[in-house]
Write an enzyme that holds these catalytic residues in place. Structure first.
Site, PDB file in Angstrom:
ATOM      1  N   MET A   1       0.849  -1.194   0.000  1.00 38.56           N
ATOM      2  CA  MET A   1       0.000   0.000   0.000  1.00 38.56           C
ATOM      3  C   MET A   1       0.886   1.245   0.000  1.00 38.56           C
ATOM      4  SD  MET A   1      -3.518  -0.800   2.057  1.00 38.56           S
ATOM      5  CE  MET A   1      -3.010  -0.083   3.572  1.00 38.56           C
ATOM      6  N   GLY A   2       2.124   1.083  -0.433  1.00 47.12           N
ATOM      7  CA  GLY A   2       3.034   2.216  -0.479  1.00 47.12           C
ATOM      8  C   GLY A   2       3.678   2.476   0.867  1.00 47.12           C
TER       9      GLY A   2
ATOM     10  N   GLU B   1      11.673  -1.127   5.314  1.00 52.25           N
ATOM     11  CA  GLU B   1      12.670  -2.185   5.162  1.00 52.25           C
ATOM     12  C   GLU B   1      12.046  -3.553   4.874  1.00 52.25           C
ATOM     13  OE1 GLU B   1      15.914  -4.348   4.545  1.00 52.25           O
ATOM     14  OE2 GLU B   1      15.774  -2.158   4.511  1.00 52.25           O
TER      15      GLU B   1
ATOM     16  N   HIS C   1       9.333  -4.204   3.159  1.00 54.54           N
ATOM     17  CA  HIS C   1       9.011  -4.201   1.726  1.00 54.54           C
ATOM     18  C   HIS C   1      10.289  -4.352   0.908  1.00 54.54           C
ATOM     19  CE1 HIS C   1       5.493  -1.605   3.104  1.00 54.54           C
ATOM     20  NE2 HIS C   1       4.903  -2.647   2.545  1.00 54.54           N
TER      21      HIS C   1
END
Length: 134
Positions: free
Chosen positions: A62-63, A67, A69
């Protein structure tokens, strides 16, 4: 995180996800140049995806990348030929008393973080709400 020879975003194609291991076709190539493409529509995604060969890893987000991600993006890059990162703030994930409108959105900063990882081939799929919920 999903990866496999023909893994794509299920809702955009008829392909089905599986999360078995399928190594990149050639991990020995040195990094020469990053290819990052940003797409905003399902039709654009399908056109770009049709040109890819080899394995594709999916990192749905979701943006506001952090770290965790980035570690998934690195894992995808290590195991797959291409990485797709989705950035979509999904209103269906918010309860009625949660403020969807105030959820932070920082797409350019997210793109900059992805660029810093020097992933060989990455597609960023960043649709708006009307694209996903017509």
């Amino acid at each position: 995180f999903f990866f496999g020879n023909e893994a794509t975003m299920d809702q955009f194609t008829d392909d089905v996800f599986y999360d078995g291991f399928s190594p990149r076709s050639d991990n020995s190539q040195p990094f020469d140049q990053m290819q990052l493409e940003m797409v905003r529509t399902i039709a654009e995604y399908r056109r770009v995806r049709a040109k890819l060969s080899g394995t594709v890893g999916l990192v749905p987000t979701m943006g506001c990348l952090h770290e965790a991600h980035m570690s998934l993006i690195r894992l995808s890059a290590a195991k797959c030929d291409h990485t797709v990162v989705t950035i979509f703030v999904n209103p269906a994930q918010f309860a009625p008393n949660e403020d969807f409108d105030s959820y932070p959105r920082q797409v350019q900063e997210d793109i900059n973080l992805i660029r810093q990882e020097r992933v060989r081939s990455v597609i960023v799929f960043c649709p708006n709400q009307s694209e996903m919920f017509p």
